[in-house]
Structures are given as structure tokens and as C-alpha cells.
Write an enzyme that holds these catalytic residues in place. Structure first.
Site, mmCIF file in Angstrom:
data_model
loop_
_atom_site.group_PDB
_atom_site.id
_atom_site.type_symbol
_atom_site.label_atom_id
_atom_site.label_comp_id
_atom_site.label_asym_id
_atom_site.label_seq_id
_atom_site.Cartn_x
_atom_site.Cartn_y
_atom_site.Cartn_z
ATOM 1 N N TYR A 32 0.803 -1.215 0.000
ATOM 2 C CA TYR A 32 0.000 0.000 0.000
ATOM 3 C C TYR A 32 0.846 1.280 0.000
ATOM 4 O O TYR A 32 0.299 2.384 -0.040
ATOM 5 C CB TYR A 32 -0.940 0.014 1.207
ATOM 6 C CG TYR A 32 -1.908 -1.138 1.220
ATOM 7 C CD1 TYR A 32 -1.637 -2.281 1.986
ATOM 8 C CD2 TYR A 32 -3.073 -1.123 0.466
ATOM 9 C CE1 TYR A 32 -2.514 -3.354 1.999
ATOM 10 C CE2 TYR A 32 -3.954 -2.187 0.475
ATOM 11 C CZ TYR A 32 -3.664 -3.300 1.238
ATOM 12 O OH TYR A 32 -4.535 -4.356 1.237
ATOM 13 N N TYR A 77 -6.001 -2.112 9.182
ATOM 14 C CA TYR A 77 -6.416 -1.503 7.925
ATOM 15 C C TYR A 77 -7.199 -0.223 8.205
ATOM 16 O O TYR A 77 -7.810 -0.065 9.266
ATOM 17 C CB TYR A 77 -7.250 -2.488 7.096
ATOM 18 C CG TYR A 77 -6.425 -3.626 6.539
ATOM 19 C CD1 TYR A 77 -5.480 -3.395 5.535
ATOM 20 C CD2 TYR A 77 -6.563 -4.912 7.031
ATOM 21 C CE1 TYR A 77 -4.707 -4.435 5.032
ATOM 22 C CE2 TYR A 77 -5.792 -5.959 6.544
ATOM 23 C CZ TYR A 77 -4.857 -5.708 5.542
ATOM 24 O OH TYR A 77 -4.081 -6.722 5.054
ATOM 25 N N HIS A 136 -4.505 6.348 -0.985
ATOM 26 C CA HIS A 136 -5.136 6.120 0.305
ATOM 27 C C HIS A 136 -4.166 6.273 1.480
ATOM 28 O O HIS A 136 -4.600 6.395 2.617
ATOM 29 C CB HIS A 136 -5.719 4.705 0.315
ATOM 30 C CG HIS A 136 -7.109 4.633 0.878
ATOM 31 N ND1 HIS A 136 -7.963 5.725 0.967
ATOM 32 C CD2 HIS A 136 -7.831 3.572 1.381
ATOM 33 C CE1 HIS A 136 -9.106 5.355 1.485
ATOM 34 N NE2 HIS A 136 -9.053 4.059 1.749
ATOM 35 N N ASN A 141 -9.979 1.129 7.419
ATOM 36 C CA ASN A 141 -11.392 1.117 7.791
ATOM 37 C C ASN A 141 -11.636 0.586 9.200
ATOM 38 O O ASN A 141 -12.756 0.609 9.697
ATOM 39 C CB ASN A 141 -12.196 0.284 6.787
ATOM 40 C CG ASN A 141 -12.171 0.887 5.400
ATOM 41 O OD1 ASN A 141 -11.735 2.024 5.214
ATOM 42 N ND2 ASN A 141 -12.620 0.132 4.409
#
Length: 616
Positions: free
Chosen positions: A456, A505, A461, A507
Site C-alpha cells: 500500500y 487496515y 489512500h 477502515n
């Protein structure tokens, strides 16, 4: 830089200190060959069991024991060092609050008697994927450490404890309601103001046990203490009369009767969700003209707390005439009100507001149950303030100690409070508190949203992570690990600031962030959230002091966990020209080559906005 290196040095020094303490304790054990060590662990009831064991054994032998609830790694070594060759027994409370917590204590000593009260969901977040089975495996290490000549006192009614008993090398004294129990509980009552009373059976003899405790859920601690007494060579005829002298451990079903005729039951040491029903049963059985329950923070309510606090509020209303919620989740519980005129359910965001309400509401004959987490709530202040007005109403101060011994409770006039001004020992146990306003004492937290892992890195993000990494690099910060993620202390715009990245993560950031803020004493109003925003074109930065999540799931997770929309945030535009459609189609993509060239300038602009708005 000096601050960060100093903190790193202090961390290394503390770990070295722990290691040194253990080696000194190991050497000290050579002089304690005649001492039998009794280890006590479990998810609940450890301190009460330890105190009862000491109460019984000390009437017949010289006994050392763990002070208060000091049961973490270093405290075990300290308890061993406090044990002398003149002692016959040493009763040690041992915590298994995280993976590996038992390793050093079990390296240090081999217990002759081991007690396991129960296995619950306490500290389940620390065990991550291990869940309650991981908790059981950790606590089982105490039983595994017993030699063949050792004796285990185990709760036969807990299936996980019973399974652990199957692996015990020594003898087992089973306690509980099951018909196969060595000490079997036949009946138990605790109808306040009457004390906890048990009827037990041992070797076909029936005994009545009258204690000085309250709450039927403390019966297991009584049974375990009697099991230890048998293991230590005493008879039940010798042990049982001692229990009538028992006093509740602080913050564990502890009655405090005020001169005005109001009785508080302090059960405010901790409040794991799995154990809430037990004190409610006590309240239902109690005799009082009116029953009130004050609820603070409930641990193990992970994720979206909205419905959980509402459901819990509905559940406990059947046990009390008035229910009062206090803290950042109080507004969630108020959703359980029947209508706008319903005054039997109250909610207050701060402890001081709750104290003001109770001061005008309580009357003689009332029985008030306090249930919450001492580390977060300090509900004890509701009692202390009625005895002598206090001056410390700080929210989430971070001190994991009861307020009664805190020198800052009456800090404006502490020299006139007997015992505080001259108690250097007490003062030395607390961090120094500056004289500035309370707001100036708070260390702001900047949390960057992102996803951990190399896959990532460099994605849209993860720009929140990018901002924090740049801040740490520019200000020579040193990243450290915490149970909930990574943090770094820096000096920004002349103010001490703490950076935080959750180890989850994006969320699922909320519960981790709440855990970190709870541990540091930082309120949501002083926590910045830095994150990507595809509704804003690339290169622009927007500040927002409050409001909704605008569909950003990472932000939504944080707002739900913190229980408020009043959280400062920095939105960084990442929408490049030509990007259209749903955010989910782009957030995991990487910046274009042209955006990569402009990215350092965008990060610097974000940092400048944060710097200009400090102090919060």
C-alpha cells in the site's frame, strides 16, 4: 531531537531496569528455599483471591504478598524481592494481560500452589487473532509451571479452566458448583446490606461461610482462598472463621457509607463487557429505598458502540430506579430513553457534570453502584467529592491509580490535607504535573490514516501515513510500538506533539485510535485526523474542525469509536485530472509521475497548515 533521544533512552533504561530487577530477584530466591510461592491468575477475581489468601494464611504463618493490584511483569519481581527468608508463604498476583506476559514470572519462580480463577475476554485486543483461546493459553502457563509435588486450585465450572487442569502435573483442588468439585458450592446469597454467605461441602461435611464481602460473583474468590488454605496444610475449621474479617479490595464491590445516609458500592476498578451482569444481579437483590447505577466506560465494546451502549442502557434499567451514564459514550446510551420526558436515564459527557447532578439528586437511603474503568473514568471522585470538595476533574488523565492517594486530587490546597503534603512516597509515584491550565497539559495526537504493508506504500489512500512519516523525518522523531500501533513524539511549532499510525487496515482504525487516546489521556478534541479526499482536487488542503465522515470509511471508523464528530481533521486532495467514478476505484492506485513530482510540496503544505493551527 534531545526530547526524542531522551525518551528513547528512558525506554531502554526502563527495560534494562526490569531485566536487572529480575536477575536480582532470581539471586534473592537462593535465600528463600523454605518459602512456598503461591501464584494467582485469571481474568477476574485475582486481587480479591490474593487478599483472602493472605487474610487466612497470615493468621498461622509469616506471609508476604503482592501489594494492591501490582501484578505486571516488574511487580512480580518486586514482590519476590519483598519476600524474606522468615516468610513461610508468598502470595503473588500475576497478570496474563498480553502474549508472553507470563514468561518472565515463570522463568523466575516455580510456584508450589497455583490458582486460576476463570478465563474471560479481558485484554482480548492484546491477543489480536488469538482471542479467548490465546488468553487461556497464556494463563495456563502458571499451571504448567507447577512441579509434580505442586497443587493447583482450579474453577471446575469454567470449561477452559477445566481443560487446562487436564494438563496439570500436580494435584488439583477443584472448586465450584459442579458435583465433582473438591470444595463444592451448594448455595450462595448476598442481599445487601447482608454479607456474602456461602454454603459449601467438603468431604461430605457441610459448612456455612460468612464473609465480610458483597456480591455473589465473589464466591469464586472465597472458594479459591479456601482451596489454597487446604493446599497450605490448614483445615476448613481453621480457615472459615477468618473470612468474616474480610474487607472488600478497593474498587471491587466496596461499600462506602456516607454520613448523609447514602451508600456507594464502588465496583469501579474495571468494567469488561463480559462481566457486567454480575454486579447488576447484586443490585437487583439489594435492599434500599432507591437504587441508582452510574456507568462509565465499558471495555470490550469494540467497533460501532452506538447500538451496544443503547442496548446495555435498556438492559440495566430493570435493575435500578435511575441510570446515569458518564463519559464520551453517554450520548449513545441516551437513545434508550422512552421519550423526552424520561428522566430515569441520564447522560453526561464529563465527571463534573455527573457529580453536580448527583449532588442535587441523591438522598438518604439511596444505594449507588459505580461501574466503570478506573484508568479511564476515575468514578471514585463522585464519592470523594461528597466527603471533601475536590479540585481535579480532568478527563482521561492517564493515571492508572485510584484517586484517593493522588496528591493532585486537592492540588490547590494539598498542603492543608492531612497526609498528602508529607507523603513524599505517594508523590514520587506520580509524574510531575506542570502548573499550566489543564488544556496545556494535553499532548495533541496527529493520526495519519493508511493501510500497513509494502503493497500500500505510495497509494492515494496512504497519504496520511506519508504526512506523518515526513513529519517524523523532518523533526528527527523515533517511531516506537504500542499495543494499538506505532507512535512518535516530536516538537512541532514549539509544542510537544504525538504522531500515531494504527496497526490495522484504514477502515478499522477507530478502535485502535480510541485505545491509544485512552492510554495517553488525549481527548478527541485534541486529535487530528490526516487523510486523503477524492472530492478535492490534487494539490489542495482543507481543514475541518468537525462534521460527518463524507463517505470516508476510515474517518467513519474513527468518529464511531470516539463517539463524537468534533474531531479536527486535515483533508488532502488526491483527485488527479481525469479521475472520475467511485472512490474505491482509485484509492489503491498510485500517484502519476507528474503528481509524484508535486507530492513533496503538497505534504509540506499540509504540515504548514498543522503547524499554524497549533496549539489546538
Amino acid at each position: 531531537m534531545l526530547r526524542n533521544y531522551k525518551e528513547l533512552y528512558e525506554d531502554i533504561k526502563w527495560k534494562t531496569w526490569v531485566a536487572s530487577t529480575y536477575f536480582r530477584a532470581r539471586l534473592h530466591l537462593l535465600r528463600l528455599r523454605r518459602v512456598s510461592f503461591i501464584g494467582i491468575t485469571g481474568s477476574a477475581g485475582k486481587t480479591t483471591t490474593k487478599d483472602l489468601c493472605y487474610l487466612i494464611l497470615s493468621a498461622f504463618y509469616p506471609v508476604a504478598h503482592t501489594d494492591k493490584s501490582f501484578n505486571v511483569v516488574k511487580a512480580v519481581a518486586d514482590s519476590v524481592l519483598a519476600t524474606g527468608s522468615q516468610h513461610r508463604f508468598s502470595v503473588l498476583e500475576i497478570s496474563g494481560d498480553k502474549p508472553g506476559a507470563m514468561n518472565l514470572p515463570m522463568w523466575l519462580l516455580e510456584p508450589r500452589i497455583a490458582v486460576l480463577t476463570n478465563i474471560g475476554n479481558d485484554h482480548f485486543r492484546s491477543f489480536k487473532g488469538g482471542g479467548i483461546e490465546g488468553i487461556a493459553r497464556e494463563k495456563a502457563k502458571l499451571i504448567a509451571a507447577l512441579p509434580k509435588s505442586g497443587i493447583a486450585v482450579l474453577n471446575i465450572d469454567d470449561p477452559r479452566v477445566k481443560e487446562i487442569g487436564n494438563c496439570c502435573k500436580g494435584r488439583i483442588i477443584w472448586v465450584g458448583k459442579h458435583e465433582d468439585a473438591t470444595i463444592r458450592l451448594l448455595d450462595v446469597t448476598s442481599r445487601y446490606p447482608q454479607p456474602l454467605t456461602l454454603t459449601i461441602e467438603y468431604e461430605r461435611m457441610v459448612y456455612k461461610v460468612i464473609t465480610g464481602l458483597h456480591g455473589t460473583h465473589l464466591a469464586m474468590s472465597v472458594l479459591c482462598a479456601l482451596g489454597v488454605a487446604l493446599a497450605a496444610g490448614l483445615t476448613l475449621e481453621q480457615a472459615i472463621p477468618r473470612l468474616a474479617l474480610a474487607l472488600p479490595s478497593e474498587g471491587r464491590m466496596q461499600p462506602v457509607v456516607l454520613e448523609e445516609g447514602i451508600t456507594f458500592i464502588r465496583d469501579d476498578f474495571k468494567a469488561p463487557a463480559w462481566s457486567l451482569q454480575l454486579p447488576l444481579d447484586f443490585l437487583r437483590e439489594a435492599t434500599a429505598s432507591r437504587k441508582i447505577i452510574v456507568v462509565g466506560s465499558i471495555s470490550d465494546f469494540s467497533g460501532d458502540n452506538s447500538d451496544k451502549y443503547k442496548q446495555f442502557a435498556r438492559q440495566i434499567r430493570q435493575y435500578a430506579d435511575v441510570v446515569v451514564f458518564v463519559g464520551q459514550n453517554a450520548h449513545r446510551a441516551l437513545r434508550a430513553r422512552k421519550d423526552e420526558q424520561d428522566q430515569t436515564l441520564q447522560g453526561f459527557p464529563t465527571m463534573r457534570e455527573a457529580a453536580d447532578y448527583l449532588r442535587n439528586t441523591l438522598k438518604s437511603g439511596d444505594l449507588v453502584l459505580l461501574k466503570g474503568s478506573n484508568k479511564v473514568d476515575h468514578l471514585e471522585r463522585l464519592v470523594l467529592d461528597r466527603q471533601l470538595p475536590i479540585h481535579c476533574w480532568r478527563e482521561r488523565c492517564g493515571f492508572d491509580r485510584f484517586c484517593g492517594a493522588c496528591p493532585w486530587l486537592y492540588h490547590e490546597e494539598k498542603s492543608s490535607i492531612e497526609g498528602l503534603a508529607d507523603s513524599q512516597k505517594v508523590i514520587d509515584n506520580f509524574p510531575a504535573m506542570p502548573s499550566q491550565q489543564q488544556a496545556e497539559l494535553i499532548v495533541p495526537v496527529i493520526v495519519g490514516l493508511g493501510n500497513p504493508g509494502k503493497d500500500y506504500q505510495g497509494t492515494l489512500h496512504n497519504i496520511g501515513y506519508h504526512v506523518l512519516d515526513t513529519l517524523a523525518s523532518k523533526h528527527e522523531g523515533v517511531w516506537q510500538t504500542a499495543p494499538s500501533g506505532s507512535f512518535c513524539d516530536i516538537s512541532l511549532a514549539g509544542k510537544h506533539v504525538r504522531l500515531f499510525k494504527a496497526d490495522s487496515y484504514m477502515n478499522e482504525t477507530g478502535p485502535k485510535l480510541q485505545q491509544f487516546l485512552d492510554s495517553t489521556g488525549c481527548p478527541p478534541s485534541h486529535c487530528w485526523i490526516v487523510y486523503d479526499d477524492l472530492d478535492i482536487e490534487f494539490g489542495k488542503v482543507r481543514f475541518k474542525s468537525e462534521g460527518g465522515d463524507a463517505g470516508h470509511r476510515g474517518v467513519k471508523s474513527c468518529l464511531i469509536a470516539l463517539g463524537t464528530n468534533v474531531v479536527p481533521r486535515l483533508r488532502i486532495g488526491v483527485r488527479e485530472t481525469g479521475q472520475a467514478g467511485k472512490a474505491g476505484q482509485h484509492v489503491q492506485t498510485r500517484f502519476s509521475g507528474e503528481a509524484q513530482l508535486q507530492l513533496p510540496g503538497l505534504i509540506d503544505e499540509a504540515i504548514e497548515v498543522i503547524s499554524q493551527r497549533l496549539p489546538l
